[in-house]
Structures are given as C-alpha cells and as structure tokens.
Design an enzyme around this catalytic site. Structure first.
Site, PDB file in Angstrom:
ATOM      1  N   GLU A  41       0.928  -1.248  -0.133  1.00  0.00           N
ATOM      2  CA  GLU A  41       0.051   0.016   0.019  1.00  0.00           C
ATOM      3  C   GLU A  41       0.906   1.215   0.022  1.00  0.00           C
ATOM      4  O   GLU A  41       1.683   1.298   0.715  1.00  0.00           O
ATOM      5  CB  GLU A  41      -0.745  -0.225   1.261  1.00  0.00           C
ATOM      6  CG  GLU A  41      -2.097   0.302   1.254  1.00  0.00           C
ATOM      7  CD  GLU A  41      -2.945   0.249   2.580  1.00  0.00           C
ATOM      8  OE1 GLU A  41      -2.681  -0.859   3.213  1.00  0.00           O
ATOM      9  OE2 GLU A  41      -3.565   1.015   2.778  1.00  0.00           O
ATOM     10  N   ARG A 266       4.709 -12.417  10.162  1.00  0.00           N
ATOM     11  CA  ARG A 266       5.593 -11.326   9.768  1.00  0.00           C
ATOM     12  C   ARG A 266       6.881 -11.277  10.649  1.00  0.00           C
ATOM     13  O   ARG A 266       7.017 -11.785  11.649  1.00  0.00           O
ATOM     14  CB  ARG A 266       4.736 -10.272   9.949  1.00  0.00           C
ATOM     15  CG  ARG A 266       4.170  -9.678  11.374  1.00  0.00           C
ATOM     16  CD  ARG A 266       3.018  -8.606  11.305  1.00  0.00           C
ATOM     17  NE  ARG A 266       3.415  -7.277  10.593  1.00  0.00           N
ATOM     18  CZ  ARG A 266       2.783  -6.781   9.875  1.00  0.00           C
ATOM     19  NH1 ARG A 266       1.993  -7.296   9.252  1.00  0.00           N
ATOM     20  NH2 ARG A 266       3.141  -5.547   9.411  1.00  0.00           N
ATOM     21  N   LYS A 276       4.192   0.757  10.247  1.00  0.00           N
ATOM     22  CA  LYS A 276       4.490   2.013   9.297  1.00  0.00           C
ATOM     23  C   LYS A 276       4.033   3.225  10.236  1.00  0.00           C
ATOM     24  O   LYS A 276       4.530   4.191   9.893  1.00  0.00           O
ATOM     25  CB  LYS A 276       3.430   1.848   8.162  1.00  0.00           C
ATOM     26  CG  LYS A 276       4.155   1.141   7.098  1.00  0.00           C
ATOM     27  CD  LYS A 276       3.031   1.171   5.895  1.00  0.00           C
ATOM     28  CE  LYS A 276       3.259   0.226   5.076  1.00  0.00           C
ATOM     29  NZ  LYS A 276       1.940   0.180   3.693  1.00  0.00           N
TER      30      LYS A 276
HETATM   31  P1  ATP Z   1      -0.351  -1.521   6.740  1.00  0.00           P
HETATM   32  O1  ATP Z   1      -0.622  -1.700   8.184  1.00  0.00           O
HETATM   33  O2  ATP Z   1      -0.089  -0.105   6.323  1.00  0.00           O
HETATM   34  O3  ATP Z   1      -1.092  -2.182   6.026  1.00  0.00           O
HETATM   35  P2  ATP Z   1       1.830  -3.253   6.120  1.00  0.00           P
HETATM   36  O4  ATP Z   1       3.195  -3.347   6.654  1.00  0.00           O
HETATM   37  O5  ATP Z   1       0.782  -4.532   5.947  1.00  0.00           O
HETATM   38  O6  ATP Z   1       1.264  -2.015   6.776  1.00  0.00           O
HETATM   39  P3  ATP Z   1       1.494  -3.170   3.022  1.00  0.00           P
HETATM   40  O7  ATP Z   1       2.075  -2.193   2.233  1.00  0.00           O
HETATM   41  O8  ATP Z   1       0.147  -3.365   3.273  1.00  0.00           O
HETATM   42  O9  ATP Z   1       1.943  -2.743   4.718  1.00  0.00           O
HETATM   43  O10 ATP Z   1       2.452  -4.470   2.989  1.00  0.00           O
HETATM   44  C1  ATP Z   1       2.628  -5.007   1.962  1.00  0.00           C
HETATM   45  C2  ATP Z   1       3.072  -6.521   2.047  1.00  0.00           C
HETATM   46  O11 ATP Z   1       4.109  -6.850   2.892  1.00  0.00           O
HETATM   47  C3  ATP Z   1       1.622  -7.365   2.521  1.00  0.00           C
HETATM   48  O12 ATP Z   1       1.811  -8.570   1.814  1.00  0.00           O
HETATM   49  C4  ATP Z   1       2.178  -7.626   4.188  1.00  0.00           C
HETATM   50  O13 ATP Z   1       1.788  -8.927   4.592  1.00  0.00           O
HETATM   51  C5  ATP Z   1       3.720  -7.576   3.717  1.00  0.00           C
HETATM   52  N1  ATP Z   1       4.445  -7.316   5.019  1.00  0.00           N
HETATM   53  C6  ATP Z   1       4.258  -5.989   5.753  1.00  0.00           C
HETATM   54  N2  ATP Z   1       4.827  -6.048   6.917  1.00  0.00           N
HETATM   55  C7  ATP Z   1       5.799  -7.253   6.985  1.00  0.00           C
HETATM   56  C8  ATP Z   1       6.403  -8.157   8.102  1.00  0.00           C
HETATM   57  N3  ATP Z   1       6.793  -7.290   9.178  1.00  0.00           N
HETATM   58  N4  ATP Z   1       6.944  -9.097   7.681  1.00  0.00           N
HETATM   59  C9  ATP Z   1       6.724  -9.601   6.490  1.00  0.00           C
HETATM   60  N5  ATP Z   1       5.797  -9.205   5.629  1.00  0.00           N
HETATM   61  C10 ATP Z   1       5.175  -8.112   6.062  1.00  0.00           C
HETATM   62 MG    MG Z   2      -1.122  -4.050   4.877  1.00  0.00          MG
END
Ligand code: ATP
Ligand code: MG
Length: 588
Positions: A41, A266, A276
C-alpha cells in the site's frame, strides 16, 4: 524459527509454502503455473519486514520458473502519495526483484471492480446500506455475539442498482451510504458479517484523479486484484488469515479465477519498531532525520547505512518462513552484512579518536611509502601505498598508562606492531595541565619494516595508525540501536504490549523493571555519535559516495550517498566487526 533444516540426503527440506506449491504442481493446479506478487500500500516507505515478503514472493517465482508482479494496493486516496510509490519501486528494484512489464495498480481495476459490484447486486449478493459508520459498528456484534441485520438489507435489486449508480455519480455526501456484501450477520467470522465493499469519499486519488468518488475497500479489492492478475499463490501475513474466507467468498460469488491465499508470520526485529504508523511518527516528530536515517529499519535507512541487497536477501533466506509470530534478533541482520562485506570491502586505516605519537628516532622530514594489502585474503584486490612518517595518529583507546598484563597495545615500555609498518615502543607520556594524555613519545626499530623482527622476537599486539603529515580529516557517524530495549513496545501498564513477551522476559536483565510509559521513552538517546575530525589514510580522501570499506579493527564503513563528496568524505559505520552489544551485555 527457520522452517528449513537438512534432511538425511542433505537437501534442504521444503518450507511449508514450498510444500503447498509442490503439491499444487503435482495435482496439476493452475496449469503448472506459479505466479506471485508483492502488494504494497503506498502509504509509507518499505522496511525490512517488507523485504522479507519481497524476497519470499520473488524467490518462489524464481525457484519455480514462475512470474512475479509488483502491484500497488492503492485503494485509499487519503493516505497515499506518489512519493511513496516512487520510493517503493526503487527499493524493490534495488533488492533485486524483477517484475518485467508487470507493474500494476489496484486503481487500474476500479472499473472492473465496479462492474463486478453491479454483478453482485444483480445476483442479490450486495446491497446499499444507509447506516452510519457508528451504526454499522453497533450492528456488527462481537466475537461471542452475532450481529444484527441492517434494515436496508432487504432492499430490492432495482433500488440497490439505482442507489449504487447514484453513489458513483456523486449524488450523496461522504459517509451517507455504503455498499455491503450480503453474507451472514451471524457468522462466527466477523469479516463475513456483511463487510463494506464501497464507501463514498469525494477525494482525489493519486492516479485516478477525480474520476471516482466511491472507493472500494481493501477487502473487496485485494483478492480480486490477485485474481485479475492470474496470481496462483497469494502470500500474505498471518493477520489476514481471518480474511481468507471473505476473499474466497468474493471469488466464488463472481465465478472468477481463485488464487490460493497462504499466510506466514511477519518479521519482527529486536531494538526497533516495524509498524508504518510508528515509523511515520518517528519521522514526523523528528526523532530521526527522515525515512532514510541510517538508524531506521527502512530499506532506505539500511541502504544509506551501507547494507547491500545481497546481505538483506541472505538474512531473509536465513530466517526462513514460519507460521508463528516471533521476534528475530537484530544481531542476525548485522551478521548478514558483516559476512557480505568481509568478502568484498577493501581494507583501510582510519582513527576515530586520535592520539599523537612521535617516533623520536625517525628522521625529521623523512617519509616512506609502505605497501598495504587491500584485502588480506583476496590478493586480486591489490595493494595500496600508505605513507609513514615521524608523526602518527593512533587510536586513543589503544593506549593505557597503567595497563594490566593482558593489555597488548600501547603502554610505557611495551613493544607493539604498527600494522604494515614497524615495531614501536612507548618511552614517554606527555600530558596537558589537566593531566590528559596528549602525546606519546616512542621509538621504532628500523629492522622491523613490514612488521617482523629479523631476530625472531614477537609482539602480541598490532594496532592501526595514520601518518599525521598525510592524514585526511573526515566526518564519521557511529550508530547504535534506535531503541535501548529489545522490545520497545513493552511499556509499563501498557495498552500496546507487543508480541514476544516471553522472549522479552528472557532478554531483560534479571530483576529489571519496565519503567517506560510510552514506546517513545525507549528511544536510545545515544543512537548517533558524530565524529567531526577523524583521521583517515590519504587513499580514502577521494572515495566517492556509496563506497564500502573496512576500517581495520573498527568496522565496516560506507561513504554517505547524500553528504559525502570526493575530497570531503563522510563515513557511516554500517556495523562493527564483532557484535559489541552482545559482548557488553555479557560483561554486565
Ligand atoms: P499497513 O498496516 O499499512 O497495511 P503493512 O506493513 O501491512 O502495513 P503493506 O504495504 O500492506 O503494509 O504491506 C505489503 C506486503 O508486505 C503485505 O503483503 C504484507 O503482508 C507484507 N508485510 C508487511 N509487513 C511485514 C513484515 N513485518 N514481515 C513480513 N511481511 C510483511
Ligand atoms: Mg497491509
């Protein structure tokens, strides 16, 4: 934690995701295709957790000769910006993942998603609801109680079509109506209690501009975007496990290609923050200098610190994938960059806290050019010339006036080796009025040039040095963890108690109490030390931005890509040579 150990025949065993894909391929699913994606995102910069997801998704595509897409899940016009899109593209490319011509945006599917919403309305599977946000919440029920049907749930298909098309035309103000999926308000899974598919939001979108004033929810968009792209395995983090039945419901109700969602844990790391929201707060409240501050766990920060894509990929490979949330020690990440730079960073000498040494029996005005290997194990990296003269700088830490027996560095009367040069012995200590040591008077043995004595006598210590006459002055930045505790989210009377409490218990010093009341209190006030006048050997003076070096005995350094210029280098310490943090805690 790593789901990867070795089997009897010494082939790495398959992690649980590979096992699922193997089984799908064996069963002939998806015509034998493997197609993954990374779906960020664009509402922030990428961090090391995202790197894990990128390496995993891209790695699987590569391993199975499949394809990998980069897709922005850009459904929220309020929080998303082009700046984030650009930085994400750049970081994913830097990490080495390739999407070829498959860079997509969920916003490009807005028309398709709208047409599908019409189809669901016509099938009696979606309805326009006039409940306010608060009422929708109040009707939703709880984990133990079923929800209540909205009184608008029984609207006719005609009325729903009329209202939904008028929502899209902009006839109603924000928040007055939503389109909801008609599923089951009594479902034990709250995500299935008539979730919202569309909201009215009169806002400009970074790509679609003012074309739309209704925006699809993330849940209505994500699964279908994967479907449109022909994704076979939608790999996401554990918190989406409960959303899977909803994604399945949409694909089935629409009769479209159905990717399989697989959830993994994660990545969390000690001594840092990973959400974030928190990273944004650190930037906005200026606890750090920006998204690319070298102390940040962002890809930008790691890049500026001197991490390489190879080291990050090796780290992600090593931690593997698991189905339980856990916290990985920061030391593992540091070990990955050490291992990479050990092989490739040329060696050099620099003095962080200079102490003057005068070699009394070395002729005044003379200097010589000594040869030094750029890498002791890699002769192909060649040699460089290091000038030597009567006045040198050495590290203040390498001198101790009343040293114990096992201090093998400079102390009066003890002989040490100057790396690549001579044996010297400290004869006298010069102090200022306050009693601070300001200069050492030493002698050298001319017969020991190159670092060995012809009579076979040994010295125990070797120290680094720089000729004072030839030294170049440089700025150096030393970093420590951004937070002083391994689990910064753990605070007294916390409402934001993080995961991994058991581990926290284990790492915390026995008997120590949680005193911080906010995660911000756990910020390490000493995470950055700037040395404005370090002394480096002349070969470093012209180092351009973005170059790696090992300063002998001090660590790996990277010329800052923004602030460094040839002639005026600025060195960021990427990592020390050993895990000094572990050593410090062991001492305590
Ligand atoms: P938000 O809470 O803003 O959605 P997010 O960290 O999930 O934050 P995204 O941009 O939606 O951000 O993440 C993109 C991809 O990265 C998603 O598939 C998410 O599952 C993965 N991702 C995010 N944080 C982690 C993490 N700490 N470890 C592994 N994968 C992650
Ligand atoms: Mg997300």
């Amino acid at each position: 934690m790593a789901d990867r150990d070795t089997t009897v025949d010494d082939k790495p065993s398959r992690n649980f995701i590979e096992q699922i894909i193997d089984a799908d391929l064996a069963a002939g699913k998806n015509d034998g295709r493997v197609h993954t994606r990374f779906p960020p995102e664009p509402n922030g910069y990428l961090h090391i957790g995202h790197a894990k997801s990128i390496c995993l998704n891209y790695g699987l595509a590569e391993q199975y000769n499949g394809k990998f897409n980069l897709r922005f899940d850009d459904t929220n016009p309020a929080k998303e910006e082009q700046e984030y899109v650009d930085s994400i593209i750049d970081d994913v490319r830097w990490l080495g993942a390739e999407w070829e011509d498959r860079l997509f945006y969920a916003s490009d599917y807005f028309q398709q998603l709208y047409d599908w919403a019409i189809r669901l309305i016509k099938a009696g599977k979606a309805y326009v609801c006039d409940l306010s946000v608060e009422d929708v919440r109040a009707h939703r029920g709880t984990l133990s109680e079923p929800g209540k049907n909205s009184s608008y749930r029984t609207r006719s298909v005609e009325e729903n079509l009329d209202l939904f098309t008028r929502m899209a035309k902009g006839e109603f103000p924000d928040g007055t109506r939503t389109l909801r999926a008609k599923i089951d308000m009594a479902s034990p899974n709250i995500n299935l209690r008539d979730p919202v598919m569309y909201r009215i939001k009169h806002a400009s979108h970074h790509r679609s501009g003012d074309r739309w004033c209704i925006y699809p929810s993330y849940d209505y968009t994500h699964g279908q975007s994967d479907s449109i792209e022909g994704i076979t395995h939608s790999i996401c983090t554990l918190e989406f496990e409960n959303h899977r039945p909803l994604y399945d419901w949409f694909c089935e109700a629409l009769g479209i290609h159905h990717p399989q969602q697989i959830e993994f844990a994660r990545l969390n790391l000690t001594y840092t923050a990973m959400s974030k929201r928190k990273l944004l707060q650190l930037v906005q409240e200026k606890h750090v200098a920006g998204w690319d501050d070298p102390r940040m766990p962002t890809i930008r920060g790691l890049r500026r610190r001197g991490y390489t894509p190879e080291s990050i990929r090796a780290f992600c490979e090593r931690i593997g994938v698991a189905k339980f949330n856990s916290t990985i020690e920061m030391a593992w990440l540091e070990e990955a960059i050490r291992a990479d730079l050990n092989d490739r960073a040329p060696r050099a000498m620099g003095i962080l806290r200079p102490l003057k040494v005068i070699i009394e029996n070395y002729p005044e005005g003379k200097d010589e050019e000594l040869e030094a290997a750029n890498h002791p194990q890699v002769p192909e990296m060649g040699v460089r010339i290091v000038p030597f003269s009567r006045e040198l700088w050495v590290e203040a830490d390498d001198f101790m006036e009343n040293a114990p027996k096992n201090f093998y560095r400079l102390t009066p009367g003890r002989e040490v080796r100057l790396r690549y040069a001579y044996f010297i012995t400290c004869k006298d200590v010069v102090k200022d009025k306050q009693g601070n040591v300001v200069e050492l008077r030493c002698t050298y043995d001319p017969a020991t040039q190159g670092g060995n004595a012809p009579d076979g006598r040994k010295v125990k210590g070797t120290i680094h040095w720089v000729s004072a006459l030839h030294a170049h002055s440089a700025a150096v930045r030393l970093y420590d963890h951004l937070f002083k505790t391994p689990f910064p989210d753990e605070v007294a009377e916390s409402s934001e108690q993080g995961e991994g409490s058991e581990k926290a218990e284990e790492l915390r010093a026995p008997g120590s109490m949680l005193t911080a009341t906010s995660w911000l209190d756990n910020i390490n006030p000493k995470s950055l030390e700037v040395i404005s006048d370090a002394k480096v050997e002349p070969s470093l003076a012209e180092a351009g931005p973005g170059a790696h070096f090992q300063f002998e005995r001090l660590g790996y350094f990277f010329t800052d890509p923004k602030d460094s210029q040839p002639g005026r280098p600025v060195f960021n310490r990427t990592v020390t040579l050993r895990d000094t943090w572990a050593k410090e805690s062991a001492k305590k």
